[in-house]
Design a protein around this motif. Sequence first.
Motif, PDB file in Angstrom:
ATOM      1  N   GLY A  11      47.403  39.512  31.613  1.00  0.00           N
ATOM      2  CA  GLY A  11      47.184  40.035  32.957  1.00  0.00           C
ATOM      3  C   GLY A  11      47.660  41.455  33.164  1.00  0.00           C
ATOM      4  O   GLY A  11      47.191  42.144  34.073  1.00  0.00           O
ATOM      5  N   SER A  12      48.611  41.923  32.354  1.00  0.00           N
ATOM      6  CA  SER A  12      49.095  43.300  32.532  1.00  0.00           C
ATOM      7  C   SER A  12      48.009  44.329  32.241  1.00  0.00           C
ATOM      8  O   SER A  12      48.096  45.472  32.714  1.00  0.00           O
ATOM      9  CB  SER A  12      50.307  43.549  31.632  1.00  0.00           C
ATOM     10  OG  SER A  12      49.955  43.361  30.264  1.00  0.00           O
ATOM     11  N   HIS A  13      47.002  43.922  31.495  1.00  0.00           N
ATOM     12  CA  HIS A  13      45.912  44.839  31.156  1.00  0.00           C
ATOM     13  C   HIS A  13      44.582  44.361  31.731  1.00  0.00           C
ATOM     14  O   HIS A  13      43.514  44.712  31.230  1.00  0.00           O
ATOM     15  CB  HIS A  13      45.800  44.987  29.633  1.00  0.00           C
ATOM     16  CG  HIS A  13      46.919  45.745  29.012  1.00  0.00           C
ATOM     17  ND1 HIS A  13      48.197  45.246  28.933  1.00  0.00           N
ATOM     18  CD2 HIS A  13      46.966  46.993  28.442  1.00  0.00           C
ATOM     19  CE1 HIS A  13      48.977  46.123  28.318  1.00  0.00           C
ATOM     20  NE2 HIS A  13      48.251  47.198  28.023  1.00  0.00           N
ATOM     21  N   ALA A  14      44.652  43.573  32.804  1.00  0.00           N
ATOM     22  CA  ALA A  14      43.417  43.052  33.400  1.00  0.00           C
ATOM     23  C   ALA A  14      42.568  44.177  33.994  1.00  0.00           C
ATOM     24  O   ALA A  14      41.341  44.203  33.830  1.00  0.00           O
ATOM     25  CB  ALA A  14      43.761  42.013  34.469  1.00  0.00           C
ATOM     26  N   HIS A  15      43.200  45.126  34.691  1.00  0.00           N
ATOM     27  CA  HIS A  15      42.447  46.249  35.265  1.00  0.00           C
ATOM     28  C   HIS A  15      41.843  47.135  34.160  1.00  0.00           C
ATOM     29  O   HIS A  15      40.723  47.629  34.309  1.00  0.00           O
ATOM     30  CB  HIS A  15      43.350  47.083  36.171  1.00  0.00           C
ATOM     31  CG  HIS A  15      43.829  46.337  37.368  1.00  0.00           C
ATOM     32  ND1 HIS A  15      43.002  45.947  38.392  1.00  0.00           N
ATOM     33  CD2 HIS A  15      45.087  45.893  37.707  1.00  0.00           C
ATOM     34  CE1 HIS A  15      43.697  45.312  39.322  1.00  0.00           C
ATOM     35  NE2 HIS A  15      44.979  45.261  38.929  1.00  0.00           N
ATOM     36  N   SER A  16      42.595  47.281  33.096  1.00  0.00           N
ATOM     37  CA  SER A  16      42.079  48.079  31.973  1.00  0.00           C
ATOM     38  C   SER A  16      40.881  47.375  31.336  1.00  0.00           C
ATOM     39  O   SER A  16      39.904  48.023  30.931  1.00  0.00           O
ATOM     40  CB  SER A  16      43.178  48.288  30.936  1.00  0.00           C
ATOM     41  OG  SER A  16      44.298  48.926  31.516  1.00  0.00           O
ATOM     42  N   LEU A  17      40.933  46.030  31.260  1.00  0.00           N
ATOM     43  CA  LEU A  17      39.808  45.269  30.703  1.00  0.00           C
ATOM     44  C   LEU A  17      38.572  45.420  31.574  1.00  0.00           C
ATOM     45  O   LEU A  17      37.454  45.620  31.061  1.00  0.00           O
ATOM     46  CB  LEU A  17      40.197  43.796  30.574  1.00  0.00           C
ATOM     47  CG  LEU A  17      39.111  42.839  30.062  1.00  0.00           C
ATOM     48  CD1 LEU A  17      38.670  43.242  28.665  1.00  0.00           C
ATOM     49  CD2 LEU A  17      39.608  41.394  30.080  1.00  0.00           C
ATOM     50  N   ASN A  18      38.742  45.358  32.882  1.00  0.00           N
ATOM     51  CA  ASN A  18      37.598  45.529  33.787  1.00  0.00           C
ATOM     52  C   ASN A  18      37.010  46.938  33.675  1.00  0.00           C
ATOM     53  O   ASN A  18      35.779  47.116  33.731  1.00  0.00           O
ATOM     54  CB  ASN A  18      38.027  45.243  35.226  1.00  0.00           C
ATOM     55  CG  ASN A  18      38.406  43.788  35.438  1.00  0.00           C
ATOM     56  OD1 ASN A  18      37.902  42.896  34.735  1.00  0.00           O
ATOM     57  ND2 ASN A  18      39.319  43.542  36.392  1.00  0.00           N
TER      58      ASN A  18
END
Length: 286
Positions: free
Chosen positions: A75-82
Motif C-alpha cells: 500500500g505504500s506504493h499504491a499511488h505510484s502503481l496507479n
Amino acid sequence: MRVRRQRRHRKAVRFYTACFGFRQPFRVLCDGTFVHHLVVNKIAPPDKALSDILSASVKLFTTRCVLNELRRLGGSHAHSLNAAKDLMIARCDHEGKMKADGCISEIIGENNPEHFFVATQDTDLRRKLLEIPGVPAIYGLRNALFLEQPSTTQRQFVKTSEEGRLHMTELERKMLKKRTTNILGAKMSEDSSDEQEDSGEQNLESSALTKPQAVNKILGVKDKVQFKRKKAKGPNPLSCLKKKAHENSKPSSEKEKKDGDGTVRSRGRKRKRSRKGKISSDVGAG
C-alpha cells in the motif's frame, strides 16, 4: 542557474540526436523508483516535466516487471502503481517475473535499439547504463529533474566510430584492389585483340599508352589538360582587295565623245543674237 542547466540539457540532447539517431518524440522508459519520486514530490504532469528538460515532446513507457514490483511493495506504493498504469507498456518477454533493473537492462541491450531515455533513481543502474553507448539517463532531485551528461565511455565510442568511418578497412582495400585488377586485365585483353584485328591501322597514341594512363582511363580520371597551340593565320582576303577608283563627274559641256577618227566636243545651248540692230544700220547707210 536554471538557464545554465537547460543549456547543458540541450547540449546533451543534441549529442544523442546527432551521434545515435534519437528522434522526436523522445521515448522515456521509467522504472518504479522514478515514478514514486514523481508522486512523492508532486511533479505533475510527468510528461510535461520531462518535455521541459528535453525541449521536445515525449512518450512515457514502463514494463510489466516494473508494475509487478510496485504491486509487491504494498500500500505504500499504491499511488505510484496507479500512476505507472497510466504509462504505455514497453514489450518484454518476462511476464512480470524479473526484477525491474534486470528487465530494463535487457530491453536496452548492448546498443539501445529502441532509443530509450531511461528515467531511474537507482544510482547503480544509472552508472551501468552510462557505460553502454547511446543510453541517456534521467533522474530527479527533489522537485527538479536532471539529464545525465554523456559519459567518457560514450564520447570515446563516438570518436572511435568517426575515425573508423573516415578510413578504409582492410577488407574494403582488398576488394577495391581485386576489382581494379580485374577491370584492368579485361581492358588489356580487349585492347590486344583489337590490335591484332586492326594491326594496319594502329594509333600511335593508343600503342604508347602506359599502365597508369590506362588505369586513369578506366576509372574515369582525366590526365593533364593539353592546350592547343594557336597557328599563324593569313591576312583577311577582303582587306587585300584593291580600292575602286571613283571617276569625277564633269559638266555635260566638258565631256568629249569619241566618234570614228576624231573627237567631237559637246557644246552647250547656242545663244541667239538679235539681228534687229544690224538691219536698221544697213538701211540708214543705203
